[in-house]
Design a protein around this motif. Structure first.
Motif, PDB file in Angstrom:
ATOM      1  N   GLN A 134       0.830  -1.204   0.000  1.00  0.00           N
ATOM      2  CA  GLN A 134       0.000   0.000   0.000  1.00  0.00           C
ATOM      3  C   GLN A 134       0.864   1.254   0.000  1.00  0.00           C
ATOM      4  OE1 GLN A 134      -2.743  -0.157   3.301  1.00  0.00           O
ATOM      5  NE2 GLN A 134      -3.411  -2.231   2.792  1.00  0.00           N
ATOM      6  N   GLY A 135       1.936   1.231   0.800  1.00  0.00           N
ATOM      7  CA  GLY A 135       2.824   2.389   0.839  1.00  0.00           C
ATOM      8  C   GLY A 135       3.472   2.669  -0.498  1.00  0.00           C
ATOM      9  N   LEU A 136       3.889   1.614  -1.204  1.00  0.00           N
ATOM     10  CA  LEU A 136       4.509   1.798  -2.510  1.00  0.00           C
ATOM     11  C   LEU A 136       3.505   2.263  -3.557  1.00  0.00           C
ATOM     12  CD1 LEU A 136       6.832  -1.341  -2.515  1.00  0.00           C
ATOM     13  CD2 LEU A 136       7.552   1.048  -2.382  1.00  0.00           C
ATOM     14  N   GLN A 137       2.239   1.879  -3.405  1.00  0.00           N
ATOM     15  CA  GLN A 137       1.218   2.267  -4.371  1.00  0.00           C
ATOM     16  C   GLN A 137       0.611   3.637  -4.060  1.00  0.00           C
ATOM     17  OE1 GLN A 137      -1.559  -0.974  -4.179  1.00  0.00           O
ATOM     18  NE2 GLN A 137      -0.119  -2.468  -5.046  1.00  0.00           N
ATOM     19  N   ASP A 138       0.787   4.128  -2.845  1.00  0.00           N
ATOM     20  CA  ASP A 138       0.235   5.416  -2.441  1.00  0.00           C
ATOM     21  C   ASP A 138       1.007   6.531  -3.148  1.00  0.00           C
ATOM     22  OD1 ASP A 138      -0.755   7.670  -1.193  1.00  0.00           O
ATOM     23  OD2 ASP A 138      -0.645   6.840   0.831  1.00  0.00           O
ATOM     24  N   HIS A 139       0.310   7.312  -3.960  1.00  0.00           N
ATOM     25  CA  HIS A 139       1.015   8.360  -4.716  1.00  0.00           C
ATOM     26  C   HIS A 139       1.485   9.493  -3.819  1.00  0.00           C
ATOM     27  CE1 HIS A 139      -3.104  10.108  -4.613  1.00  0.00           C
ATOM     28  NE2 HIS A 139      -2.458  11.250  -4.608  1.00  0.00           N
ATOM     29  N   LEU A 140       1.033   9.526  -2.557  1.00  0.00           N
ATOM     30  CA  LEU A 140       1.512  10.545  -1.631  1.00  0.00           C
ATOM     31  C   LEU A 140       2.758  10.096  -0.866  1.00  0.00           C
ATOM     32  CD1 LEU A 140      -1.842  11.862  -0.101  1.00  0.00           C
ATOM     33  CD2 LEU A 140      -0.466  12.873  -1.926  1.00  0.00           C
ATOM     34  N   THR A 141       3.159   8.848  -1.050  1.00  0.00           N
ATOM     35  CA  THR A 141       4.400   8.369  -0.430  1.00  0.00           C
ATOM     36  C   THR A 141       5.582   8.861  -1.250  1.00  0.00           C
ATOM     37  OG1 THR A 141       3.306   6.369   0.393  1.00  0.00           O
ATOM     38  CG2 THR A 141       5.698   6.347   0.305  1.00  0.00           C
ATOM     39  N   HIS A 142       6.440   9.611  -0.631  1.00  0.00           N
ATOM     40  CA  HIS A 142       7.557  10.198  -1.360  1.00  0.00           C
ATOM     41  C   HIS A 142       8.583   9.133  -1.745  1.00  0.00           C
ATOM     42  CE1 HIS A 142       6.864  14.606   0.112  1.00  0.00           C
ATOM     43  NE2 HIS A 142       5.786  14.044  -0.370  1.00  0.00           N
ATOM     44  N   LEU A 143       9.263   9.395  -2.837  1.00  0.00           N
ATOM     45  CA  LEU A 143      10.198   8.426  -3.385  1.00  0.00           C
ATOM     46  C   LEU A 143      11.326   8.076  -2.431  1.00  0.00           C
ATOM     47  CD1 LEU A 143      10.635   9.475  -7.119  1.00  0.00           C
ATOM     48  CD2 LEU A 143       9.719   7.330  -6.249  1.00  0.00           C
ATOM     49  N   ILE A 144      11.686   8.985  -1.551  1.00  0.00           N
ATOM     50  CA  ILE A 144      12.812   8.709  -0.669  1.00  0.00           C
ATOM     51  C   ILE A 144      12.505   7.570   0.295  1.00  0.00           C
ATOM     52  CG2 ILE A 144      13.677  11.067  -0.799  1.00  0.00           C
ATOM     53  CD1 ILE A 144      12.491  11.522   1.990  1.00  0.00           C
ATOM     54  N   PHE A 145      11.216   7.221   0.476  1.00  0.00           N
ATOM     55  CA  PHE A 145      10.847   6.107   1.345  1.00  0.00           C
ATOM     56  C   PHE A 145      10.726   4.787   0.588  1.00  0.00           C
ATOM     57  CE2 PHE A 145       9.013   9.853   3.506  1.00  0.00           C
ATOM     58  CZ  PHE A 145       9.663   9.745   4.723  1.00  0.00           C
ATOM     59  N   HIS A 146      10.717   4.822  -0.735  1.00  0.00           N
ATOM     60  CA  HIS A 146      10.466   3.611  -1.506  1.00  0.00           C
ATOM     61  C   HIS A 146      11.530   2.555  -1.267  1.00  0.00           C
ATOM     62  CE1 HIS A 146       7.333   4.966  -4.696  1.00  0.00           C
ATOM     63  NE2 HIS A 146       7.051   5.418  -3.495  1.00  0.00           N
ATOM     64  N   HIS A 147      12.781   2.957  -1.165  1.00  0.00           N
ATOM     65  CA  HIS A 147      13.841   1.967  -1.028  1.00  0.00           C
ATOM     66  C   HIS A 147      13.654   1.123   0.232  1.00  0.00           C
ATOM     67  CE1 HIS A 147      17.718   0.043  -1.121  1.00  0.00           C
ATOM     68  NE2 HIS A 147      18.090   0.616   0.005  1.00  0.00           N
ATOM     69  N   ASP A 148      13.380   1.766   1.373  1.00  0.00           N
ATOM     70  CA  ASP A 148      13.211   1.013   2.613  1.00  0.00           C
ATOM     71  C   ASP A 148      11.958   0.143   2.564  1.00  0.00           C
ATOM     72  OD1 ASP A 148      15.516   2.010   3.799  1.00  0.00           O
ATOM     73  OD2 ASP A 148      14.485   3.770   4.580  1.00  0.00           O
ATOM     74  N   LEU A 149      10.885   0.638   1.952  1.00  0.00           N
ATOM     75  CA  LEU A 149       9.682  -0.183   1.816  1.00  0.00           C
ATOM     76  C   LEU A 149       9.947  -1.387   0.908  1.00  0.00           C
ATOM     77  CD1 LEU A 149       6.944   2.595   1.512  1.00  0.00           C
ATOM     78  CD2 LEU A 149       7.195   0.969   3.395  1.00  0.00           C
ATOM     79  N   GLN A 150      10.721  -1.182  -0.137  1.00  0.00           N
ATOM     80  CA  GLN A 150      11.053  -2.294  -1.025  1.00  0.00           C
ATOM     81  C   GLN A 150      11.928  -3.328  -0.314  1.00  0.00           C
ATOM     82  OE1 GLN A 150      12.852  -0.029  -4.105  1.00  0.00           O
ATOM     83  NE2 GLN A 150      10.914   0.608  -5.030  1.00  0.00           N
ATOM     84  N   LYS A 151      12.877  -2.882   0.478  1.00  0.00           N
ATOM     85  CA  LYS A 151      13.711  -3.815   1.241  1.00  0.00           C
ATOM     86  C   LYS A 151      12.859  -4.651   2.190  1.00  0.00           C
ATOM     87  CE  LYS A 151      17.355  -2.370   3.287  1.00  0.00           C
ATOM     88  NZ  LYS A 151      18.248  -1.501   4.106  1.00  0.00           N
ATOM     89  N   ARG A 152      11.928  -4.004   2.885  1.00  0.00           N
ATOM     90  CA  ARG A 152      11.083  -4.764   3.815  1.00  0.00           C
ATOM     91  C   ARG A 152      10.180  -5.725   3.048  1.00  0.00           C
ATOM     92  NH1 ARG A 152      10.199  -4.202   9.000  1.00  0.00           N
ATOM     93  NH2 ARG A 152      11.243  -2.178   9.032  1.00  0.00           N
TER      94      ARG A 152
END
Length: 897
Positions: free
Chosen positions: A569-587
């Motif tokens: 959900q966090g990765l699909q949320d367009h309000l989630t800034h790109l700087i958080f994507h890496h950590d969400l992808q790792k998890r």
């Protein structure tokens, strides 16, 4: 609505950017259920979130501006650093103007010329004509703010406050000028009348001071003070009573040694301390020792008094001393002992003046409403007027300003109270080192008080968003809602809940934060990370699982699947800034591995996996110079090599510590100069910075490049998003002289234009960037050179076209998205050098095209390490597929000059 080309006096508005700290970094292990303990921080010298804190609080430090013709009292510079310059939303949106003495004189000359051309012109606020020597840019700006607010939003002030405004209009120009200049200084401090200065504008200073200190009556007010969550009581002395004055008299207010001694300069304090036989290394220690000694010594200072000094006392000096010795530290004696020193100090300083707190707070509230900001300085007052006389070209856009930002006086007062409460929380969490258990409990208590009110305001704001706001106008104005401040306090409360291991309560709060999409959207990636961590490690202990999960391991697996869903959900949320994507992808990848998800069903993040920055070393010749008399003490203690030329190697002497300044190198690219003796061209090496030395070395490798840091990326952003920057949205263009919307530096910019930004990112990804660059150059470049934020017209347009053609479309789109989401936070940390090799066509016309290449290089010399912001940009660029190099500069030879 007004067009930018037809300005009016009420367009001089500004907005607000309330910056927030960087989000918390969450770890992956079990112990990460506790947030990382924040490191001890130096006490900030200015506080942006609490412009309305009580007198003497750090929230007032941002008024410390240098003012001409005044005593600077800078003897205690070893105690306090000068506050770093801050830029408000207005100053960020306006072009850089010269606000020095020459610029102000140019403004006065312009106004005088306008008055001469049109005798009927009444541009100044009110109906008074502008007269040189009887008005100034400071008073003009102050009155502009007051009259604009009273014209559109007078309902925010009660009867007593309107009476103060009426009394202000009746003040003479000189009294108004003196008040405004003190208003821009240390407003809660006393100022010596003999040191005020301002003689060129205030001819009769005693009369102006008398006008400000005159006591005036006030009518009774119909408004009542309300109670606000998280606030114990309003700051003392900030409410208007039955009488008021614009300024206080030192003769009436200074009665104790604590306040009187703070008026002394260092040399005066040393002389007084010598008489009292106290010692200290600096002003702070001297004050502390002097006050402590005055409280302990018996009969301090009375031995040297004559009988006449006691003004009719019938008690002899000897009896006073004897009584003091027999009754040391009795409650009645300290006042008598201090009175002598207070009188002596006041005789040294002379009469002093201080702005009265109730009226000061009232005018601060006026400026809050006018500027839509709690951050305003002398530059904020003058920049808008100076921009008006600047001969620059600005983009065409619609100017608009909402007059109902605060629906009621009660909401305005609650917003002020919420800022004070936020300051209490920040003072515990960020300004005074690691919080203790007791102070964390205070934050938790504030959170519990604020939380119910936050939910009520959240529901109200959501109703307005669904029914009233239809064009995104609420996004920026919401930053002036108490709910915006309360959301930040709730975020801090979730942190404290985690420290106390109240995981279920923390989880519920995080769900509430994520369910709203109106406030602090830039933190959503942070909340997703924390929520997923709690689900992965702790929720199986607190929340029910499906009936089929009968043992602990099955319940853990269930909540790990929930955590995986949260990451998705966090990765699909367009309000989630790109700087958080890496950590969400790792998890996400870690959870899929633990859940043994089939390979064909796992997410594939290979295209964004971070690659380690490559390292390159350039050898050059470094120049060392012996320290001069103008260098700092720290520099002067650096060793100097004894030899004039040193070859680097194992046996070479240790170079001096250069962490305190820039190093000097010889540019490896020779420059041709004419020899004055032979008149023949002679190649020579010139001195340069370490970045320029490395750039020349890269050019020798067939790269083109600039030492631009973030300048070139900001220029590209301006070229590619000019029309979106000046897209009409209510309230973000409040003056005709802006170079960007007021919300660009906030988290409201991206969600307010999300569809337009995504469409533009698709165009860039599909290779349309070159056409956008040429279109903006044709419309705004050339001789016109429109003022657009970040756009540096000195970059050659053909170079920019080469760059965007060499830049992979997807990578350029990713970098631009980061800037669109966090323009204000991501301006720094970009690698020093931008390098590229242009695309080339091999063969005849229409032949095969060779792809270009872009690369960033961060230059690092000895003892130089990457900062957090630099690491973030390296991660973003490498994740986008752009090559990043760490370039090490090593001295193969050191020449001492």
């Amino acid at each position: 609505m007004l067009q930018a080309s037809s300005p009016s006096k009420h367009n001089a508005m500004l907005g607000k950017r309330v910056p927030h700290p960087k989000s918390t970094k969450h770890e992956d292990d079990d112990e990460a259920a506790d947030f990382n303990t924040p490191p001890a921080k130096r006490v900030k010298r200015e506080v942006t979130d609490d412009a309305h804190s009580s007198r003497g609080s750090p929230g007032k430090r941002w008024h410390n501006n240098a003012v001409p013709d005044s005593d600077a009292d800078s003897e205690d510079e070893d105690l306090e650093e000068q506050p770093r310059e801050r830029r408000t939303d207005l100053e960020s949106a306006l072009p850089p103007v010269q606000s020095d003495k020459e610029a102000i004189e140019a403004y006065e000359a312009t106004r005088a010329a306008e008055q001469a051309e049109d005798g009927e012109r009444t541009d100044r606020v009110g109906e008074r004509k502008w007269v040189k020597g009887k008005s100034s840019i400071y008073v003009d700006a102050f009155n502009l703010a007051l009259e604009t607010v009273l014209e559109d939003e007078a309902h925010l002030f009660d009867e007593a406050e309107h009476a103060v405004f009426t009394a202000w209009r009746c003040l003479s120009y000189e009294a108004q000028y003196l008040y405004v200049r003190l208003f821009l200084r240390k407003t809660s401090a006393w100022h010596r009348v003999c040191k005020l200065g301002y003689h060129s504008d205030v001819a009769n200073l005693p009369r102006a001071i008398e006008d400000l200190q005159a006591v005036r009556e006030l009518p009774s007010s119909s408004s009542q003070a309300g109670e606000h969550p998280g606030e114990l009581e309003p700051p003392e002395g900030t409410t208007l009573e039955s009488h008021f004055a614009f300024a206080d008299r030192s003769e009436d207010c200074i009665q104790d040694l604590e306040e009187a001694s703070s008026l002394l300069r260092l040399d005066e304090l040393k002389a007084l301390a010598k008489d009292a036989r106290v010692q200290g290394k600096n002003k702070k220690e001297l004050l502390r020792a002097f006050r402590r000694t005055s409280g302990k010594q018996t009969g301090l200072g009375f031995a040297s008094m004559k009988r006449s000094d006691t003004e009719g006392s019938t008690v002899s000096i000897a009896s006073v001393v004897s009584e003091d010795e027999s009754r040391d530290d009795t409650p009645s004696r300290p006042e008598n002992r201090d009175a002598h020193w207070v009188d002596k100090i006041m005789a040294e300083t002379g009469p002093c003046i201080r702005l009265a707190l109730p009226t000061l707070k009232l005018f601060e509230r006026v400026h809050l409403v006018f500027y839509r900001s709690t951050e305003w300085t002398e530059k904020s007052l003058t920049t808008i007027i100076l921009a008006r006389i600047a001969r620059w070209n600005f983009p065409d856009y619609i100017v608009s300003r909402s007059a109902n930002i605060f629906a009621s006086r009660a909401l305005l007062l609650e917003f002020e109270a919420s800022l004070r409460t936020q300051f209490r929380v920040d003072n515990i969490m960020e300004f005074n080192g690691t919080p203790s258990k007791d102070t964390l409990q205070v934050v938790l208590d504030i959170f519990e008080e604020v939380h119910p009110r936050w939910k009520v305001l959240l529901a109200e704001e959501q109703r307005k968003e669904d029914s009233i706001y239809s064009t995104g106008e609420g996004a920026y104005l919401r930053r002036l809602s108490p709910a915006w401040v309360y959301t930040r306090i709730v975020h801090k409360g979730a942190y404290v809940l985690g420290k106390y291991k109240h995981h279920l309560r923390e989880y519920e709060v995080l769900c509430e934060l994520l369910n709203q999409r109106l406030f602090h959207t830039s933190r959503r990636g942070d909340w997703y990370q924390r929520k997923a961590l709690l689900e992965e490690h702790y929720m199986h202990l607190h929340l029910p699982s499906p009936p089929e999960c009968k043992d602990v391991e099955s319940r853990k697996r269930h909540w790990k699947r929930v955590a995986l869903s949260t990451c998705e959900q966090g990765l699909q949320d367009h309000l989630t800034h790109l700087i958080f994507h890496h950590d969400l992808q790792k998890r996400t990848m870690k959870l899929e591995k633990q859940l043994k998800v089939p390979k064909r069903l796992q997410h594939d993040f290979q295209h964004v996996l971070l690659t380690k920055a490559a390292e390159r070393t350039f050898h050059g010749i470094r120049i060392e110079r012996p320290p001069s008399h103008t260098t700092s003490r720290r520099n002067s203690e650096q060793p100097t090599p004894s030899s004039t030329t040193t070859t680097a190697g194992p046996s070479a002497p240790k170079p001096p510590d250069r962490r305190t300044g820039k190093t000097i190198w010889l540019d490896p690219a020779p420059h041709t100069l004419l020899d004055p003796t032979t008149a023949l061209p002679t190649p020579t090496l010139s001195e340069c910075s370490v970045e320029a030395m490395c750039l020349s070395s890269y050019r020798a490798l067939s790269y083109k490049g600039y030492h631009s840091e973030g300048g070139l990326l900001r220029t590209l952003f301006a070229y590619l998003f000019t029309d979106i920057l000046f897209l009409y949205l209510p309230n973000v263009f409040q003056t005709p002289y802006q170079t960007c919307p007021l919300d660009l530096h906030t988290d409201a910019f991206f969600p307010s234009r999300v569809s337009e930004i995504h469409e533009r990112l698709n165009v860039i990804a599909n290779g349309g960037a070159a056409g956008l660059v040429r279109g903006v150059w044709e419309a705004h470049g050339g001789e016109r050179k429109t003022c657009i934020v970040g756009l540096d017209w000195t970059f050659d347009v053909e170079d920019l076209v080469e760059i965007v053609e060499a830049f992979p479309g997807e990578a350029l789109s990713t970098v631009m998205k980061v800037l669109a989401q966090e323009y204000g936070q991501r301006g720094g940390g970009v690698p020093d050098l931008f390098l590229w090799k242009p695309r080339r066509v091999i063969g005849e016309e229409g032949g095969e095209a060779e792809e270009g290449e872009v690369m960033f290089a961060e230059v690092k010399s000895e003892n130089d390490r990457l900062s957090d912001t630099q690491r973030m940009w390296i991660d973003v660029l490498s994740g986008a597929g752009v090559r990043v190099e760490l370039c090490h500069a090593v001295a193969k030879e050191v020449r001492v000059q």
